[in-house]
Write an enzyme that holds these catalytic residues in place. Structure first.
Site, mmCIF file in Angstrom:
data_model
loop_
_atom_site.group_PDB
_atom_site.id
_atom_site.type_symbol
_atom_site.label_atom_id
_atom_site.label_comp_id
_atom_site.label_asym_id
_atom_site.label_seq_id
_atom_site.Cartn_x
_atom_site.Cartn_y
_atom_site.Cartn_z
ATOM 1 N N GLU A 127 0.880 -1.174 0.000
ATOM 2 C CA GLU A 127 0.000 0.000 0.000
ATOM 3 C C GLU A 127 0.908 1.212 0.000
ATOM 4 O OE1 GLU A 127 -2.625 2.507 3.129
ATOM 5 O OE2 GLU A 127 -2.882 0.333 3.248
ATOM 6 N N CYS A 186 -4.063 7.178 5.693
ATOM 7 C CA CYS A 186 -3.840 6.842 4.288
ATOM 8 C C CYS A 186 -5.083 7.114 3.445
ATOM 9 C CB CYS A 186 -3.421 5.379 4.147
ATOM 10 S SG CYS A 186 -4.539 4.206 4.931
#
Length: 509
Positions: A245, A282
């Site tokens: 990620e 995020c």
């Protein structure tokens, strides 16, 4: 070679707290991986590993006060935030224990011989087996949920894979404390403690992904760091899956009708989402498309008032603070960019949240304004004012992959308006999670969750949150015309373990 000490640092003061470890040498990394590989047999029994995961959650609960205090001292995230994050982490471990007990993740499929098929089908029995030792790279912004005891570790252990975790330098003391609790839980169930390894240091992380006994990797962090490790994983003599990620802008589109109906509420909600955790999520909304006109003006006014009232906060480390201050200033200096609430330095160790405004037309043209289409980690978002739907489409067409994409609709639009459905379809290729009339911050741990997205949000199509995260660490194996006595119990006709499976096209259990 002189040992390099790893220090725990207080981001509120910038001062070193304590030396908690030393950076791992090449020999240390090799020893940790080989020990984890040797310990993998301890995870073979599903009943034992489910019990191990549940006990790990219990031990984290029993040591919560010490863990939260250490994490707060190293991250400045605050007791309330960390208490919730640790609870989520314990829940995640228990959820994966339930998945292990149920057994559906094994994907068992049995086809008995069928001579009438074209071509004939032999006896075939398929299931999934663990890959082996998994390298886990901890994230800075979630010292529990995306770190040593987080989703990558929990899902890998659930799959039957030992882990070697590369600790994040922003919370090394917390990492050591948590790893000790996981190892303690393993030992209680007769599993070698080496099933959870921990190494420190940048070089250790590079060596880890290249070790021949590492079979897969999970990463949460920056595009630059993640891409370097991804390339290293692919360049090995035997390439391995790298589930990374890397970064996300998380665009939001506010329709003209939604702004007219509840512009002020949307502005307040946006402010809460983009400043949550000092903007260090995020899934922080980093680009918001807002219509020109009175409704959009009300949204911006509400956003400005709420952000201006939000106190300065401490970022996870001094390097992130420097990058944020520089990134915010560089974006604000672009032609045609306004700063109704200016983001930047607070005192010596804090930053002030803010947002920028720009004509959406600039973002559809390319050039210097492309910087506004890149993530700025911290409490900053970009509000792009558009005049028509074509401008929205032009901006969306230039975006890379994202973890999330959000649309704010009016009540009438949400009831099935064709233009709203078309907008939703336009957002779907951009992200792994599409939201309607919500905010992306906060990722529920649930079977239907998907936390991933097109590159550069992630490097694979998998999720790092939710039950299907376990699938990253498994590979299918089919046995053909194998005598019953030689088959694993899970694949035998009498199904002694009572597992869910598909037999001759029909689902059992």
């Amino acid at each position: 070679m002189t040992a390099v000490q790893v220090w725990s640092v207080d981001p509120r003061t910038g001062k070193q707290r304590e030396a908690v470890a030393v950076e791992a040498t090449a020999e240390d990394v090799d020893a940790a991986v080989r020990a984890a590989h040797a310990a993998r047999a301890g995870l073979a029994d599903r009943t034992v590993r489910a019990a191990f995961l549940r006990l790990a959650a219990q031990f984290l609960e029993e040591s919560a006060d010490a863990l939260i205090a250490a994490a707060d001292a190293e991250t400045a995230l605050g007791t309330a935030r960390l208490t919730g994050e640790l609870a989520r982490t314990r829940y995640q471990l228990r959820a994966f224990a339930d998945i292990v007990d149920e057994g559906a993740f094994l994907g068992i499929v049995i086809d008995h011989p069928d001579d009438t098929a074209t071509p004939p089908v032999p006896d075939l029995r398929r299931w999934k087996v663990p890959l082996g030792v998994v390298a886990v790279y901890s994230a800075s912004n979630f010292p529990f949920a995306f770190s040593v005891p987080g989703g990558d570790t929990a899902s890998a252990l659930a799959a039957g894979c030992p882990v070697v975790v590369k600790a994040h330098p922003d919370h090394p003391a917390t990492s050591e404390l948590v790893a000790a609790q996981l190892r303690r839980a393993a030992a209680h169930h007769g599993i070698d403690e080496a099933v959870v390894g921990l190494v420190h240091g940048f070089d250790a992380g590079v060596r880890l992904v290249s070790h021949p006994l590492i079979t897969a990797a999970g990463f949460t962090g920056s595009i630059r760091g993640g891409r370097a490790l991804f390339d290293a994983a692919a360049a090995r003599p035997v390439p391995i899956p790298f589930h990374g990620e890397l970064g996300s802008l998380n665009p939001v589109v506010v329709t003209e009708a939604a702004a007219a109906e509840r512009g002020a509420d949307i502005g307040a909600g946006l402010a809460g989402s983009m400043t949550l955790g000092v903007g260090q999520f995020c899934v922080k909304p980093g680009l918001v498309l807002v219509p020109e006109g009175d409704g959009g003006d009300q949204l911006v006014k509400s956003l400005a008032g709420t952000v201006a009232d939000t106190p300065a906060g401490v970022l996870l480390d001094a390097r992130m603070r420097e990058n944020f201050v520089a990134g915010a200033a560089e974006r604000a200096a672009l032609p045609g960019v306004g700063a109704p609430v200016e983001a930047g330095p607070g005192d010596e160790h804090t930053v002030r949240p803010g947002f920028l405004t720009v004509d959406a037309g600039h973002l559809g043209e390319g050039g210097a304004h492309d910087l506004l289409l890149e993530e700025c980690f911290g409490p900053l978002t970009v509000v792009a004012r558009y005049t028509d739907r074509d401008q929205v489409t032009a901006v969306l067409s230039r975006l890379p992959g994202n973890l999330t994409a959000t649309v704010q609709l009016s009540g009438a639009e949400a009831d099935g308006d064709p233009s709203a459905a078309a907008l939703l379809a336009e957002l779907t290729p951009l992200a792994g999670r599409v939201l309607v009339n919500g905010w992306p911050t906060g990722v529920a741990v649930a079977p239907a969750q998907h936390h991933g997205g097109p590159y550069p949000a992630t490097t694979s199509t998998s999720t790092s949150v939710g039950g299907t995260a376990v699938e990253r660490w498994l590979r299918p194996v089919a046995y053909q015309t194998t005598p019953e006595a030689l088959l694993p119990p899970e694949l035998r006709d009498d199904n002694p373990l009572r597992l869910p499976r598909r037999v001759d096209g029909r689902q059992e259990n």
